[in-house]
Motif scaffolding. Structure first.
Motif, short mmCIF file in Angstrom:
data_model
loop_
_atom_site.label_atom_id
_atom_site.label_comp_id
_atom_site.label_asym_id
_atom_site.label_seq_id
_atom_site.Cartn_x
_atom_site.Cartn_y
_atom_site.Cartn_z
N GLY A 60 -58.05 50.18 -53.29
CA GLY A 60 -59.08 49.29 -53.80
C GLY A 60 -60.08 48.89 -52.73
O GLY A 60 -61.29 48.94 -52.94
N VAL A 61 -59.56 48.53 -51.55
CA VAL A 61 -60.42 47.93 -50.53
C VAL A 61 -61.16 48.99 -49.72
O VAL A 61 -62.34 48.81 -49.39
N ALA A 62 -60.47 50.09 -49.41
CA ALA A 62 -61.08 51.08 -48.51
C ALA A 62 -62.42 51.59 -49.03
O ALA A 62 -63.41 51.58 -48.28
N PRO A 63 -62.53 52.05 -50.30
CA PRO A 63 -63.84 52.51 -50.75
C PRO A 63 -64.88 51.39 -50.73
O PRO A 63 -66.06 51.64 -50.43
N TRP A 64 -64.41 50.17 -51.03
CA TRP A 64 -65.33 49.03 -51.03
C TRP A 64 -65.98 48.88 -49.66
O TRP A 64 -67.16 48.63 -49.52
N ILE A 65 -65.13 49.04 -48.61
CA ILE A 65 -65.68 48.91 -47.26
C ILE A 65 -66.43 50.16 -46.85
O ILE A 65 -67.55 50.11 -46.35
N LEU A 66 -65.81 51.34 -47.10
CA LEU A 66 -66.41 52.58 -46.60
C LEU A 66 -67.71 52.92 -47.32
O LEU A 66 -68.63 53.46 -46.74
N ASN A 67 -67.75 52.59 -48.63
CA ASN A 67 -68.97 52.87 -49.39
C ASN A 67 -70.03 51.79 -49.22
O ASN A 67 -71.05 51.83 -49.88
N GLY A 68 -69.72 50.81 -48.38
CA GLY A 68 -70.59 49.64 -48.28
C GLY A 68 -72.03 50.01 -47.98
O GLY A 68 -72.31 50.97 -47.26
N ILE A 69 -72.94 49.23 -48.57
CA ILE A 69 -74.37 49.46 -48.33
C ILE A 69 -74.83 48.48 -47.26
O ILE A 69 -74.64 47.27 -47.39
N TRP A 70 -75.39 48.98 -46.21
CA TRP A 70 -75.79 48.11 -45.11
C TRP A 70 -77.30 47.90 -45.06
O TRP A 70 -77.78 47.15 -44.23
N ASP A 71 -78.01 48.61 -45.89
CA ASP A 71 -79.46 48.51 -45.80
C ASP A 71 -80.06 48.43 -47.19
O ASP A 71 -80.19 49.45 -47.86
N ALA A 72 -80.34 47.23 -47.64
CA ALA A 72 -80.97 47.06 -48.94
C ALA A 72 -81.64 45.70 -48.95
O ALA A 72 -81.15 44.77 -48.30
N PRO A 73 -82.73 45.53 -49.66
CA PRO A 73 -83.44 44.25 -49.65
C PRO A 73 -82.83 43.22 -50.57
O PRO A 73 -83.07 42.02 -50.40
N SER A 74 -82.04 43.62 -51.57
CA SER A 74 -81.47 42.63 -52.48
C SER A 74 -80.24 43.20 -53.17
O SER A 74 -79.94 44.39 -53.07
N LEU A 75 -79.54 42.33 -53.89
CA LEU A 75 -78.32 42.76 -54.56
C LEU A 75 -78.62 43.83 -55.61
O LEU A 75 -77.90 44.83 -55.73
N SER A 76 -79.72 43.65 -56.36
CA SER A 76 -80.03 44.64 -57.40
C SER A 76 -80.34 46.00 -56.77
O SER A 76 -79.92 47.04 -57.27
N ALA A 77 -81.03 45.98 -55.62
CA ALA A 77 -81.31 47.24 -54.93
C ALA A 77 -80.00 47.88 -54.51
O ALA A 77 -79.81 49.10 -54.62
N CYS A 78 -79.07 47.05 -54.05
CA CYS A 78 -77.75 47.53 -53.66
C CYS A 78 -77.09 48.27 -54.81
O CYS A 78 -76.57 49.37 -54.67
N ARG A 79 -77.08 47.60 -55.97
CA ARG A 79 -76.40 48.17 -57.15
C ARG A 79 -77.05 49.48 -57.55
O ARG A 79 -76.38 50.41 -57.99
N ILE A 81 -78.48 51.62 -55.54
CA ILE A 81 -78.05 52.67 -54.61
C ILE A 81 -76.63 53.11 -54.93
O ILE A 81 -76.30 54.29 -54.96
N LEU A 82 -75.77 52.12 -55.24
CA LEU A 82 -74.37 52.44 -55.51
C LEU A 82 -74.25 53.21 -56.82
O LEU A 82 -73.37 54.07 -56.96
N ASP A 83 -75.06 52.86 -57.75
CA ASP A 83 -75.09 53.57 -59.03
C ASP A 83 -73.72 53.61 -59.70
O ASP A 83 -73.19 54.67 -60.04
N GLY A 84 -73.11 52.43 -59.81
CA GLY A 84 -71.83 52.37 -60.52
C GLY A 84 -70.61 52.60 -59.66
O GLY A 84 -69.51 52.22 -60.05
N ALA A 85 -70.78 53.20 -58.48
CA ALA A 85 -69.61 53.44 -57.63
C ALA A 85 -69.14 52.13 -57.00
O ALA A 85 -69.89 51.15 -56.95
#
Lengths: 430, 262
Positions: A60-79, A81-85
């Motif tokens: 559960g935690v590893a992908p959350w950390i490893l897939n983490g987005i470090w460069d985005a202007p806002s939460l919606s931009a983050c989502r 980029i993640l596109d559901g992942a």
């Protein structure tokens, strides 16, 4: 030689057997796994269950950390980029990094000032914490540091902290002159001299002399605020705690009575109540227009709170010392101050280290309570400006996880240091 | 009691001067309502070696603890070296720095090395420079025969060694009077001798000593006076020869028969 062997009943070994490796089942990893993880059937079941839980956690935690987005202007931009992942939105930490550390009102061009105060803190506490490694002369810097740090963080005229420091020096000089006659005279004379000096210099206006840009207390925030409160309150509450503990043991009824009432009262009141008192109620008692800094009020309250606890911890240490130590010190002709400083306190404080560290760690974490009286410390920043912003509304895990991590690292460091110190001081049991 | 024999000159050879070291007049002490010490009168001359004996609870330890004000007395007068004990702290500290005390449980300072234990009081009370205090300390540690332990901590020493350090620590203050409060009672038998040897040596040098002890062999050889206490009173005092061979008071007789009779 060898024919002698053959004929005699007695026997002498003439070749030594070289060392052989033990069987695979009795050495190394295999043996360890066998004896520790699968020694019995219930043990094996527990091992497998633990492995399964670990796997679930990590997956559960590893992908959350490893897939983490470090460069985005806002939460919606983050989502987007993640596109559901699955993945954390750590971009908030990167984007609000300075706010988390310094609060949102500290002028960004002055960040170097608290940063250098922070770095100098290590120089200042090194000779105290590692007294065997660093030269004693460094303690001079330790004595200057509080005033220097004040000037760096708050700015203003250099003369303000210099006068504050001089007040202590003058108080001490008066004390040293009068103490030969009697301790009480020296003590109160010293305090009076320092107060008079502060009162006189407080009336002077230093504006424009050796100025750095002034930053008001209400503009401080972030983890910096927690560190300021934690460091100041811990270092003040230890001497106050010692004084209270000794006062509570005093033969003089008035002193004893004052200390007991203070300790019992402060311990019986929740810290948050004291903080509200600091924030709201004190203002009623102060003359209108008097500029009694909020941070100073909070520092006073937290220090009082912590020193009451530390006093009780140290009282435990004092009680643990055999009476013979007091008697031996007395019988050698040491006076009260010498006996306490040279014999009793070094031992009592050593016994009290785990308790003191316990209070100190708790106190450091309790500094986040100031967020309740609308000060923007690390937690205050997260709960307030950051989570309330349109960009980052809803980023709980990442922010609070970060806060937890920062506090954990600091507190774990304190705890490790205290254990090291205990080993250093362990002289009575080889 | 094992007779821990030590070869010494007979006590008579040791000189006792006429000068009074301690004068206790009509001293009384109570713990709450319990009357621990009753009408104690005792004069100790310089160079005297006094052994105080008696059953436990008879007030022996309390008596010598009153001499350096570890215990307060409520009535009567104690004069040590010409200074009358009063409640004045400066006065008490002066007397304490002149009177050395050795305790049953040694009471060394466990957080300091042996050398630091010995130099602490001279440096802080007598204001002697550190190197000089260390020289004195080594001198006395050699005298009690453990100079090689100077840099160890008390916890690393045996009981007998610790007690000898405690004696050295007191001597470093150059006291004029030494009080011993059951110095060998917490020691294993084989360590008692090394401590008693040290005390005998001290006696031979003419130190004024008051010693609460159950070591009757020591009393016989070193003391010039033995005092027997019971129920907070001095019941009998005499020269050791007379005291042991010809006790007068029935309580003394009973006590001696009990401790010497096996």
């Amino acid at each position: 030689m060898s024919d002698v062997h053959a004929q005699s009943v007695g026997w002498v070994r003439d070749t030594l057997i070289d060392q052989q490796p033990p069987p695979v089942t009795e050495a190394g990893a295999v043996k360890w796994v066998r004896s520790n993880l699968f020694s019995t059937i219930p043990n094996a079941i527990l091992t497998l269950a633990a492995l399964w839980v670990l796997w679930r956690l990590l997956s559960g935690v590893a992908p959350w950390i490893l897939n983490g987005i470090w460069d985005a202007p806002s939460l919606s931009a983050c989502r987007e980029i993640l596109d559901g992942a699955t993945g954390g939105c750590f971009a908030v930490l990167a984007e609000r990094w300075n706010q988390l550390l310094f609060g949102f009102q500290y002028p960004s061009e002055l960040y170097w000032r608290p940063m250098s105060a922070f770095l100098l803190l290590f120089v200042a506490i090194a000779p105290v914490l590692f007294y065997k490694t660093f030269p004693r002369q460094m303690l001079i810097f330790t004595a200057i540091y509080p005033f220097l740090a004040y000037w760096l963080i708050w700015g203003g005229s250099l003369l303000t902290p210099v006068c504050a420091g001089l007040g202590f020096v003058i108080g001490y000089l008066v004390y040293a002159r009068l103490v030969t006659q009697s301790f009480a005279m020296g003590f109160f004379g010293g305090i009076a001299a320092a107060l008079v000096f502060w009162w006189i210099t407080g009336a002077l206006n230093f504006t424009g002399i050796l100025m750095m840009e002034r930053v008001e207390s209400r503009n401080l925030g972030g983890f910096m605020l927690n560190l300021i409160l934690g460091t100041v309150c811990v270092s003040l509450s230890i001497p106050f705690g010692i004084a209270l503990a000794l006062g509570r043991q005093s033969d003089m009824p008035i002193i004893k009575w004052i200390c007991v009432v203070f300790i019992e009262f402060i311990r019986g009141v929740p810290l948050i109540t004291l903080l509200f008192v600091a924030n709201v109620v004190l203002a009623y008692f102060l003359p209108p227009g008097s500029n009694f800094d909020l941070i100073l009020r909070v520092i006073i309250m937290i220090t009082m709170f912590a020193s009451a606890y530390i006093a009780e911890v140290i009282r435990g240490g004092l009680a643990a010392l055999p009476k013979g130590q007091y008697e031996a010190a007395d019988s050698l002709g040491l006076d009260y101050a010498q006996a306490m400083r040279l014999i009793i306190l070094p031992q009592a404080l050593k016994i009290s280290i785990p308790g003191i560290v316990n209070v100190a760690v708790g106190l450091f974490k309790d500094t986040t309570l100031v967020s309740v009286i609308s000060m923007f410390d690390l937690v205050g920043m997260i709960r307030g400006p950051i989570l309330a912003s349109t960009e980052w509304n809803g980023v709980y895990w990442e922010l609070l996880g970060f806060a937890a991590l920062l506090f954990f690292v600091t507190c774990y460091g304190i705890s490790q240091y205290s254990q090291w110190l205990e080993r250093q001081l362990n002289t009575d049991r080889r | 009691m094992a007779d821990t024999a030590v070869e010494t000159p007979s006590p008579a050879k040791l000189e006792v001067s006429d000068e009074v070291a301690i004068q206790i007049t009509n001293m009384n002490k109570w713990y709450g309502t319990f009357h621990v010490l009753r009408d104690i009168d005792l004069t100790v001359h310089r160079g005297e070696r006094i052994v105080i004996a008696g059953p436990s609870g008879s007030g022996k330890s309390t008596l010598i603890r009153c001499i350096n004000a570890l215990e307060e007395h409520q009535r009567g007068r104690i004069e040590v070296d010409g200074t009358v004990l009063s409640s004045d702290i400066k006065n008490i500290d002066t007397i304490r720095s002149e009177v050395g005390m050795v305790f049953q449980h040694f009471n060394l300072f466990p957080h300091l090395t042996i050398l630091e234990n010995c130099t602490l009081a001279p440096i802080w009370v007598r204001k002697i420079p550190k190197h000089e205090a260390e020289k004195t300390a080594m001198h006395f540690l050699e005298k009690v025969k453990i100079p090689e332990q100077a840099d160890k901590y008390p916890g690393q020493l045996s009981g007998g060694q610790q007690q000898r350090v405690a004696i050295a620590r007191s001597l470093c203050m150059r006291p004029r009077i030494m009080l011993f409060d059951e110095p060998t009672s917490a020691l294993d038998p084989e360590m008692i001798k090394e401590v008693l040897d040290t005390m005998v040596e001290l006696a031979e040098e003419g130190m004024t000593m008051i010693c609460v002890t159950h070591e009757m062999g020591f009393a016989r050889q070193v003391a010039n006076r033995v005092i027997f206490m019971d129920q907070g009173q001095i019941v009998e005092q005499n020269e050791p020869e007379e005291f042991f061979n010809n006790p007068k008071n029935p309580r003394t007789q009973l006590f001696l028969s009990q401790i010497l009779g096996h």
